[in-house]
Design a protein around this motif. Sequence first.
Motif, PDB file in Angstrom:
ATOM      1  N   GLY A  17       1.072   9.353   4.208  1.00  9.98           N
ATOM      2  CA  GLY A  17       1.052   9.868   5.573  1.00  9.98           C
ATOM      3  C   GLY A  17      -0.347  10.116   6.080  1.00  9.98           C
ATOM      4  N   GLU A  18      -1.310  10.168   5.158  1.00 11.37           N
ATOM      5  CA  GLU A  18      -2.713  10.394   5.523  1.00 11.37           C
ATOM      6  C   GLU A  18      -3.633   9.351   4.914  1.00 11.37           C
ATOM      7  OE1 GLU A  18      -3.723  12.610   7.653  1.00 11.37           O
ATOM      8  OE2 GLU A  18      -1.714  13.406   7.942  1.00 11.37           O
ATOM      9  N   LYS A  19      -3.374   8.968   3.667  1.00  7.33           N
ATOM     10  CA  LYS A  19      -4.276   8.049   2.986  1.00  7.33           C
ATOM     11  C   LYS A  19      -3.492   7.151   2.028  1.00  7.33           C
ATOM     12  CE  LYS A  19      -5.377  11.460  -0.617  1.00  7.33           C
ATOM     13  NZ  LYS A  19      -4.404  12.433  -0.108  1.00  7.33           N
ATOM     14  N   ILE A  20      -4.110   6.049   1.647  1.00  5.34           N
ATOM     15  CA  ILE A  20      -3.534   5.140   0.655  1.00  5.34           C
ATOM     16  C   ILE A  20      -3.767   5.732  -0.729  1.00  5.34           C
ATOM     17  CG2 ILE A  20      -3.748   2.843  -0.374  1.00  5.34           C
ATOM     18  CD1 ILE A  20      -4.659   1.876   2.443  1.00  5.34           C
ATOM     19  N   VAL A  21      -2.699   5.878  -1.513  1.00  2.00           N
ATOM     20  CA  VAL A  21      -2.810   6.493  -2.846  1.00  2.00           C
ATOM     21  C   VAL A  21      -2.621   5.477  -3.970  1.00  2.00           C
ATOM     22  CG1 VAL A  21      -2.101   8.769  -2.024  1.00  2.00           C
ATOM     23  CG2 VAL A  21      -0.362   7.170  -2.825  1.00  2.00           C
ATOM     24  N   ASP A  22      -2.156   4.290  -3.642  1.00  2.10           N
ATOM     25  CA  ASP A  22      -1.983   3.239  -4.649  1.00  2.10           C
ATOM     26  C   ASP A  22      -1.840   1.911  -3.908  1.00  2.10           C
ATOM     27  OD1 ASP A  22      -1.688   1.953  -7.049  1.00  2.10           O
ATOM     28  OD2 ASP A  22       0.307   2.755  -7.513  1.00  2.10           O
ATOM     29  N   GLN A  23      -2.149   0.814  -4.576  1.00  2.00           N
ATOM     30  CA  GLN A  23      -2.022  -0.472  -3.926  1.00  2.00           C
ATOM     31  C   GLN A  23      -1.797  -1.587  -4.947  1.00  2.00           C
ATOM     32  OE1 GLN A  23      -6.116  -0.114  -2.187  1.00  2.00           O
ATOM     33  NE2 GLN A  23      -6.312  -2.241  -2.838  1.00  2.00           N
ATOM     34  N   PHE A  24      -1.162  -2.634  -4.474  1.00  2.00           N
ATOM     35  CA  PHE A  24      -0.899  -3.796  -5.329  1.00  2.00           C
ATOM     36  C   PHE A  24      -0.845  -5.027  -4.449  1.00  2.00           C
ATOM     37  CE2 PHE A  24       0.717  -6.518  -8.508  1.00  2.00           C
ATOM     38  CZ  PHE A  24       1.757  -7.252  -7.964  1.00  2.00           C
ATOM     39  N   SER A  25      -1.469  -6.113  -4.908  1.00  2.00           N
ATOM     40  CA  SER A  25      -1.382  -7.372  -4.179  1.00  2.00           C
ATOM     41  C   SER A  25      -1.508  -8.517  -5.175  1.00  2.00           C
ATOM     42  CB  SER A  25      -2.473  -7.478  -3.107  1.00  2.00           C
ATOM     43  OG  SER A  25      -3.750  -7.500  -3.707  1.00  2.00           O
ATOM     44  N   SER A  26      -0.839  -9.597  -4.859  1.00  2.00           N
ATOM     45  CA  SER A  26      -0.880 -10.739  -5.768  1.00  2.00           C
ATOM     46  C   SER A  26      -0.319 -11.978  -5.077  1.00  2.00           C
ATOM     47  CB  SER A  26      -0.059 -10.451  -7.023  1.00  2.00           C
ATOM     48  OG  SER A  26      -0.051 -11.569  -7.896  1.00  2.00           O
ATOM     49  N   LEU A  27      -0.908 -13.127  -5.411  1.00  2.00           N
ATOM     50  CA  LEU A  27      -0.255 -14.391  -5.127  1.00  2.00           C
ATOM     51  C   LEU A  27       0.914 -14.530  -6.105  1.00  2.00           C
ATOM     52  CD1 LEU A  27      -3.358 -16.719  -4.728  1.00  2.00           C
ATOM     53  CD2 LEU A  27      -1.783 -16.065  -2.894  1.00  2.00           C
ATOM     54  N   ILE A  28       1.960 -15.241  -5.717  1.00  3.65           N
ATOM     55  CA  ILE A  28       3.132 -15.401  -6.577  1.00  3.65           C
ATOM     56  C   ILE A  28       3.574 -16.865  -6.563  1.00  3.65           C
ATOM     57  CG2 ILE A  28       5.576 -14.799  -6.868  1.00  3.65           C
ATOM     58  CD1 ILE A  28       4.918 -12.026  -5.790  1.00  3.65           C
ATOM     59  N   ASN A  29       3.846 -17.389  -7.745  1.00  3.51           N
ATOM     60  CA  ASN A  29       4.368 -18.752  -7.859  1.00  3.51           C
ATOM     61  C   ASN A  29       5.846 -18.724  -7.513  1.00  3.51           C
ATOM     62  OD1 ASN A  29       5.324 -21.257  -8.628  1.00  3.51           O
ATOM     63  ND2 ASN A  29       4.090 -21.349 -10.497  1.00  3.51           N
ATOM     64  N   PRO A  30       6.230 -19.328  -6.381  1.00  6.06           N
ATOM     65  CA  PRO A  30       7.617 -19.225  -5.934  1.00  6.06           C
ATOM     66  C   PRO A  30       8.574 -20.179  -6.662  1.00  6.06           C
ATOM     67  CG  PRO A  30       6.382 -20.566  -4.402  1.00  6.06           C
ATOM     68  CD  PRO A  30       5.399 -20.098  -5.443  1.00  6.06           C
TER      69      PRO A  30
ATOM     70  N   TYR B 146       0.856  -1.185   0.000  1.00  3.82           N
ATOM     71  CA  TYR B 146       0.000   0.000   0.000  1.00  3.82           C
ATOM     72  C   TYR B 146       0.893   1.235   0.000  1.00  3.82           C
ATOM     73  CZ  TYR B 146      -3.884  -3.082   1.201  1.00  3.82           C
ATOM     74  OH  TYR B 146      -4.833  -4.079   1.181  1.00  3.82           O
ATOM     75  N   LYS B 147       0.748   2.065  -1.015  1.00  2.00           N
ATOM     76  CA  LYS B 147       1.489   3.331  -1.049  1.00  2.00           C
ATOM     77  C   LYS B 147       0.715   4.351  -0.231  1.00  2.00           C
ATOM     78  CE  LYS B 147       4.616   5.747  -4.103  1.00  2.00           C
ATOM     79  NZ  LYS B 147       5.170   5.781  -5.491  1.00  2.00           N
TER      80      LYS B 147
ATOM     81  N   VAL C 108      -0.717  -0.571   7.899  1.00  2.00           N
ATOM     82  CA  VAL C 108      -1.027   0.817   7.515  1.00  2.00           C
ATOM     83  C   VAL C 108      -1.672   1.548   8.683  1.00  2.00           C
ATOM     84  CG1 VAL C 108      -2.429   2.297   6.022  1.00  2.00           C
ATOM     85  CG2 VAL C 108      -1.244   0.341   5.041  1.00  2.00           C
ATOM     86  N   ALA C 109      -2.694   0.936   9.290  1.00  2.00           N
ATOM     87  CA  ALA C 109      -3.384   1.564  10.424  1.00  2.00           C
ATOM     88  C   ALA C 109      -2.437   1.755  11.604  1.00  2.00           C
ATOM     89  CB  ALA C 109      -4.593   0.724  10.833  1.00  2.00           C
ATOM     90  N   LEU C 110      -1.581   0.760  11.850  1.00  2.00           N
ATOM     91  CA  LEU C 110      -0.607   0.862  12.941  1.00  2.00           C
ATOM     92  C   LEU C 110       0.378   1.996  12.680  1.00  2.00           C
ATOM     93  CD1 LEU C 110       0.909  -0.165  15.454  1.00  2.00           C
ATOM     94  CD2 LEU C 110       2.059  -1.827  13.963  1.00  2.00           C
ATOM     95  N   PHE C 111       0.892   2.073  11.449  1.00  2.00           N
ATOM     96  CA  PHE C 111       1.870   3.110  11.121  1.00  2.00           C
ATOM     97  C   PHE C 111       1.252   4.506  11.217  1.00  2.00           C
ATOM     98  CE2 PHE C 111       5.755   4.668   9.631  1.00  2.00           C
ATOM     99  CZ  PHE C 111       5.557   5.584   8.607  1.00  2.00           C
ATOM    100  N   LYS C 112      -0.011   4.641  10.810  1.00  2.00           N
ATOM    101  CA  LYS C 112      -0.699   5.926  10.929  1.00  2.00           C
ATOM    102  C   LYS C 112      -0.786   6.347  12.395  1.00  2.00           C
ATOM    103  CE  LYS C 112      -4.846   8.314   9.231  1.00  2.00           C
ATOM    104  NZ  LYS C 112      -6.115   8.166   8.471  1.00  2.00           N
TER     105      LYS C 112
END
Length: 459
Positions: free
Chosen positions: A29-42, A25-26, A154-158
């Motif tokens: 300091g106040e809100k999420i401005v971009d996000q990316f998530s994915s499963l990955i074949n290791p 999650y990008k 994210v919530a913890l860091f905020k």
Amino acid sequence: MYAILDIETTGGKYNEEGITEIAIYKFDGEKIVDQFSSLINPERRIQPFVVNLTGINAEMLRNAPKFYEVAKRIIEITEDAVLVAHNAQFDNRILTTEFDRLGYNFEKDTLCTVELAKKLIPGLPSYSLGKLVRSLGIPLSDRHRAQGDAKATVALFKMLLAKDASKEIIQKCVRKDPKRQLEPKLLEMIENAPNETGVYYMHREDGTIIYIGKSKNIKKRLVQHFTNDSKKSKRIQLEVAAVTYEKTGNDLIAQLKESREIKQNKPIYNRALRRTFFSYQLTSFTDKNGYINLSIEKANHKKEAILTYSNYQQAKSSLYRITEENGLCQKLTGLYKSDSSCFLYSIKECNGACIHEESAAQYNERVQAFIEKNSYDNKHMLIIDRGRDVDERSVVLIENGQYRGYGFYNLNYQINNIEILRTIINPVNNDRDSQHIIQNYLRKNKVINIVKLPEEATI
């Protein structure tokens, strides 16, 4: 800018693990401005204990993208950002190893929420992500899955940013963010600022804070700073390299944060506000006839104040209103000098305490009621007001007549557990300026709610 992430791996030997899932999650300091998530074949075996812990198995990953297929997206979303993770050393090592296998040099500055939490919220029994966020009232779903853990981080860091009164986190990141000095710098700072209530921090190029201010509209206030022709403003305009900010949701917390953090950080251009906020106070004394008198005096920290004021005119105007609203005598509040009755008695708005027609007991009952309503002595209460988002509330804690701190909580969670309240409150040392700010604010503004606490429930 921060890239807050969580990674799930196959387990196995050191530096031989593969990534099975990633969430980033990008965060500005106040809100999420971009996000990316994915499963990955290791492309390697998953350890059985990891399958049991995460629920991620080989069948789920059979058609998932391989790391090289998502590498470009990871580079893009983490560009010009500090990596933030719970146990950041681990996540950063895993990412660096994967990029090394591709022949790409992936180097990022990191912040670890485990280390930050131990410093900013000391004394907790556990700093594992699950136990830590539960103790702080932060919701956590899909534990040991990348998206759930990253969102909780994210919530913890905020929350940690809000608790970082010395601004070490922000100052470190400003030093490491060269894009903050792009020209034209002042226009860019104004453009990036929010039209919301909060505290803002002006930094030199090395991250040093040179000015702290608060405003109900940060963007508008920056325009005033950067268009002002005063000597002080011109010096700030030359020296400022970046502006960071924290939204507070309401002006009370903005004022309290500004007062505390100016005293703590002592910015070079905040000299005037390092001094006390008030210069006059309202006090009481009992005269020889047994009547309680109210009096405006110059601020005296050795004497108990009922209310405090920034200047004499504000104090006098307030006392006129107090006299009228509480049916008091102008002579006994020092507003009408006379050897006989006061002016209000002549127009039948005073019951005659000035000439002893009203008994001291009857008159003092109204004065005591006023003092009790406005004095902080022995008060235990929560001041509830707007938060930084629509689903959030702020809370200011007063205990034994002392300002103890402030915090924020989600509306989905009722703060009726004193142990949770203890963890979300940013603790502060009480001072007369904070008392002045709170009393002055409550005189002039309506808040959502004031909750009185029983003595046995106080922290």
